[in-house]
Design a protein around this motif. Sequence first.
Motif, PDB file in Angstrom:
ATOM      1  N   MET A   1       0.820  -1.192   0.000  1.00 14.91           N
ATOM      2  CA  MET A   1       0.000   0.000   0.000  1.00 14.91           C
ATOM      3  C   MET A   1       0.868   1.261   0.000  1.00 14.91           C
ATOM      4  SD  MET A   1      -3.237   1.064   0.457  1.00 14.91           S
ATOM      5  CE  MET A   1      -4.047   2.522   0.951  1.00 14.91           C
ATOM      6  N   LEU A   2       1.870   1.299   0.891  1.00 17.81           N
ATOM      7  CA  LEU A   2       2.752   2.454   0.975  1.00 17.81           C
ATOM      8  C   LEU A   2       3.545   2.621  -0.320  1.00 17.81           C
ATOM      9  CD1 LEU A   2       4.121   4.788   2.472  1.00 17.81           C
ATOM     10  CD2 LEU A   2       5.708   3.122   3.448  1.00 17.81           C
ATOM     11  N   LYS A   3       4.011   1.510  -0.887  1.00 18.74           N
ATOM     12  CA  LYS A   3       4.808   1.581  -2.113  1.00 18.74           C
ATOM     13  C   LYS A   3       4.010   2.215  -3.248  1.00 18.74           C
ATOM     14  CE  LYS A   3       7.934  -1.111  -4.954  1.00 18.74           C
ATOM     15  NZ  LYS A   3       8.646  -2.368  -5.124  1.00 18.74           N
ATOM     16  N   GLU A   4       2.757   1.841  -3.392  1.00 16.96           N
ATOM     17  CA  GLU A   4       1.908   2.409  -4.444  1.00 16.96           C
ATOM     18  C   GLU A   4       1.689   3.899  -4.220  1.00 16.96           C
ATOM     19  OE1 GLU A   4       1.175   0.802  -7.212  1.00 16.96           O
ATOM     20  OE2 GLU A   4       2.309  -0.839  -6.320  1.00 16.96           O
ATOM     21  N   LYS A   5       1.488   4.293  -2.973  1.00 15.22           N
ATOM     22  CA  LYS A   5       1.286   5.704  -2.640  1.00 15.22           C
ATOM     23  C   LYS A   5       2.551   6.507  -2.970  1.00 15.22           C
ATOM     24  CE  LYS A   5      -0.763   9.201  -0.497  1.00 15.22           C
ATOM     25  NZ  LYS A   5      -1.735  10.004  -1.196  1.00 15.22           N
ATOM     26  N   VAL A   6       3.717   5.965  -2.627  1.00 16.97           N
ATOM     27  CA  VAL A   6       4.987   6.639  -2.908  1.00 16.97           C
ATOM     28  C   VAL A   6       5.199   6.770  -4.415  1.00 16.97           C
ATOM     29  CG1 VAL A   6       7.505   6.466  -2.718  1.00 16.97           C
ATOM     30  CG2 VAL A   6       6.067   5.964  -0.730  1.00 16.97           C
ATOM     31  N   LYS A   7       4.912   5.706  -5.175  1.00 18.12           N
ATOM     32  CA  LYS A   7       5.039   5.767  -6.641  1.00 18.12           C
ATOM     33  C   LYS A   7       4.167   6.876  -7.220  1.00 18.12           C
ATOM     34  CE  LYS A   7       6.206   1.096  -8.152  1.00 18.12           C
ATOM     35  NZ  LYS A   7       5.725  -0.096  -8.860  1.00 18.12           N
ATOM     36  N   GLU A   8       2.940   6.957  -6.731  1.00 16.99           N
ATOM     37  CA  GLU A   8       2.006   7.966  -7.210  1.00 16.99           C
ATOM     38  C   GLU A   8       2.519   9.384  -6.897  1.00 16.99           C
ATOM     39  OE1 GLU A   8      -2.345   9.379  -5.742  1.00 16.99           O
ATOM     40  OE2 GLU A   8      -2.128   7.216  -6.107  1.00 16.99           O
ATOM     41  N   LEU A   9       3.015   9.588  -5.683  1.00 17.27           N
ATOM     42  CA  LEU A   9       3.541  10.897  -5.293  1.00 17.27           C
ATOM     43  C   LEU A   9       4.808  11.238  -6.085  1.00 17.27           C
ATOM     44  CD1 LEU A   9       3.033  10.617  -1.437  1.00 17.27           C
ATOM     45  CD2 LEU A   9       1.748  12.074  -3.020  1.00 17.27           C
ATOM     46  N   LEU A  10       5.624  10.237  -6.339  1.00 18.83           N
ATOM     47  CA  LEU A  10       6.848  10.423  -7.116  1.00 18.83           C
ATOM     48  C   LEU A  10       6.514  10.850  -8.539  1.00 18.83           C
ATOM     49  CD1 LEU A  10       9.903  10.188  -7.478  1.00 18.83           C
ATOM     50  CD2 LEU A  10       9.612   7.729  -7.766  1.00 18.83           C
ATOM     51  N   GLY A  28      12.679  -0.779   0.611  1.00 19.61           N
ATOM     52  CA  GLY A  28      13.061  -1.927   1.417  1.00 19.61           C
ATOM     53  C   GLY A  28      11.947  -2.399   2.321  1.00 19.61           C
ATOM     54  N   ALA A  29      12.155  -3.556   2.932  1.00 16.71           N
ATOM     55  CA  ALA A  29      11.173  -4.147   3.842  1.00 16.71           C
ATOM     56  C   ALA A  29      10.958  -3.258   5.071  1.00 16.71           C
ATOM     57  CB  ALA A  29      11.630  -5.529   4.269  1.00 16.71           C
ATOM     58  N   ASP A  30      11.976  -2.449   5.402  1.00 23.33           N
ATOM     59  CA  ASP A  30      11.888  -1.541   6.545  1.00 23.33           C
ATOM     60  C   ASP A  30      11.335  -0.162   6.160  1.00 23.33           C
ATOM     61  OD1 ASP A  30      14.034  -0.743   5.022  1.00 23.33           O
ATOM     62  OD2 ASP A  30      15.374  -0.405   6.730  1.00 23.33           O
ATOM     63  N   ASN A  31      10.688  -0.096   4.982  1.00 23.69           N
ATOM     64  CA  ASN A  31      10.115   1.151   4.446  1.00 23.69           C
ATOM     65  C   ASN A  31      11.173   2.216   4.156  1.00 23.69           C
ATOM     66  OD1 ASN A  31       7.567   0.095   4.417  1.00 23.69           O
ATOM     67  ND2 ASN A  31       6.906   1.104   6.300  1.00 23.69           N
ATOM     68  N   ASN A  58       3.464  14.577   1.706  1.00 26.57           N
ATOM     69  CA  ASN A  58       2.155  14.009   1.422  1.00 26.57           C
ATOM     70  C   ASN A  58       1.950  12.637   2.065  1.00 26.57           C
ATOM     71  OD1 ASN A  58       0.917  16.076  -0.359  1.00 26.57           O
ATOM     72  ND2 ASN A  58       2.768  15.670  -1.545  1.00 26.57           N
ATOM     73  N   LEU A  59       2.863  12.258   2.934  1.00 27.42           N
ATOM     74  CA  LEU A  59       2.726  11.008   3.692  1.00 27.42           C
ATOM     75  C   LEU A  59       2.611  11.350   5.171  1.00 27.42           C
ATOM     76  CD1 LEU A  59       5.414   8.667   2.056  1.00 27.42           C
ATOM     77  CD2 LEU A  59       2.941   8.577   1.755  1.00 27.42           C
ATOM     78  N   ASP A  60       1.756  10.649   5.845  1.00 27.59           N
ATOM     79  CA  ASP A  60       1.527  10.879   7.269  1.00 27.59           C
ATOM     80  C   ASP A  60       2.529  10.052   8.071  1.00 27.59           C
ATOM     81  OD1 ASP A  60       0.603  11.322   9.795  1.00 27.59           O
ATOM     82  OD2 ASP A  60      -1.409  10.512   9.441  1.00 27.59           O
ATOM     83  N   ARG A  61       3.415  10.743   8.799  1.00 30.84           N
ATOM     84  CA  ARG A  61       4.432  10.054   9.610  1.00 30.84           C
ATOM     85  C   ARG A  61       3.791   9.240  10.741  1.00 30.84           C
ATOM     86  NH1 ARG A  61       9.841   9.418   8.332  1.00 30.84           N
ATOM     87  NH2 ARG A  61      10.538  11.191   7.138  1.00 30.84           N
ATOM     88  N   ASP A  62       2.610   9.614  11.163  1.00 35.25           N
ATOM     89  CA  ASP A  62       1.924   8.854  12.207  1.00 35.25           C
ATOM     90  C   ASP A  62       1.401   7.520  11.664  1.00 35.25           C
ATOM     91  OD1 ASP A  62       2.368  10.808  14.118  1.00 35.25           O
ATOM     92  OD2 ASP A  62       0.493  11.860  13.645  1.00 35.25           O
ATOM     93  N   GLU A  63       1.101   7.511  10.372  1.00 37.31           N
ATOM     94  CA  GLU A  63       0.576   6.300   9.739  1.00 37.31           C
ATOM     95  C   GLU A  63       1.698   5.400   9.218  1.00 37.31           C
ATOM     96  OE1 GLU A  63      -2.525   5.086   6.135  1.00 37.31           O
ATOM     97  OE2 GLU A  63      -2.343   7.177   6.760  1.00 37.31           O
ATOM     98  N   TYR A  64       2.756   6.024   8.681  1.00 36.87           N
ATOM     99  CA  TYR A  64       3.861   5.255   8.088  1.00 36.87           C
ATOM    100  C   TYR A  64       5.184   5.661   8.720  1.00 36.87           C
ATOM    101  CZ  TYR A  64       0.438   4.664   4.307  1.00 36.87           C
ATOM    102  OH  TYR A  64      -0.680   4.387   3.576  1.00 36.87           O
ATOM    103  N   ASP A  65       5.975   4.666   9.052  1.00 32.73           N
ATOM    104  CA  ASP A  65       7.340   4.906   9.517  1.00 32.73           C
ATOM    105  C   ASP A  65       8.250   4.612   8.329  1.00 32.73           C
ATOM    106  OD1 ASP A  65       9.571   5.372  11.098  1.00 32.73           O
ATOM    107  OD2 ASP A  65       9.669   3.277  11.761  1.00 32.73           O
ATOM    108  N   PHE A  66       8.933   5.623   7.816  1.00 35.08           N
ATOM    109  CA  PHE A  66       9.753   5.438   6.619  1.00 35.08           C
ATOM    110  C   PHE A  66      10.973   6.346   6.649  1.00 35.08           C
ATOM    111  CE2 PHE A  66       6.878   8.902   5.652  1.00 35.08           C
ATOM    112  CZ  PHE A  66       7.672   9.821   4.971  1.00 35.08           C
ATOM    113  N   SER A  67      11.952   5.977   5.854  1.00 29.30           N
ATOM    114  CA  SER A  67      13.095   6.864   5.602  1.00 29.30           C
ATOM    115  C   SER A  67      13.115   7.115   4.105  1.00 29.30           C
ATOM    116  CB  SER A  67      14.404   6.225   6.065  1.00 29.30           C
ATOM    117  OG  SER A  67      14.695   5.078   5.295  1.00 29.30           O
TER     118      SER A  67
END
Length: 153
Positions: A1-10, A28-31, A58-67
Motif C-alpha cells: 500500500m505504501l509503495k503504491e502511494k509513494v510511486k504515485e507521489l513520485l 526496502g522491507a523496513d520502508n 504528502n505522507l503521514d508520519r503517524d501512519e507510516y514509519d519510513f526513511s
Amino acid sequence: MLKEKVKELLEQGLEEDPSLFLIDFTMGADNSIHVVIDGDHGVTVSDCMKISRAIEHNLDRDEYDFSLEVASAGASAPLVMPRQYLKNVGRKLEVQTKDQKFEGNLTSVNDGFIVLEWKAREPKPIGKGKVTVQKKEEVNFSDIIKAKVVLKF
C-alpha cells in the motif's frame, strides 16, 4: 500500500518538472525509500529537495514509519535510459556490448541507436608505419550492456 502511494507521489513530483526523470526507485522491507533521478540539464540539490518534499509532505508520519533518500544519478553512474544519452552528446563514452568495447565521442542519439566516433592508429595499407583514421560505430540500445561517461581530470 505504501509503495503504491509513494510511486504515485513520485510521478506527480516528476510531472511538475518535465526535465527530470526517474532512474531507479526501490523500497526496502523496513520502508526505506530510495529514489534516483536524472535530468535533461543535470540535477541540482534543489531538484532532489523538490522531489523529496513531493513525497514526504504528502505522507503521514503517524501512519507510516519510513526513511527517504532522493539522489541524482551521479557522474560515474552507468547510463541506463536512452534519455540520458541525449544530455551527453559531445562527451566521451565507454560502451560495452556483447561482443566489443568502444570508447569514443557520442555524436548523435537516434530512435534505436547511438553513434560513437573516435580516432585510431592503424597500419598503412601500403608500406610501413601507421596512419590516423576516423572511426564511427552505430550501437543499438538493445546491444548495450553497460555505458558510462569517461571523466577527465
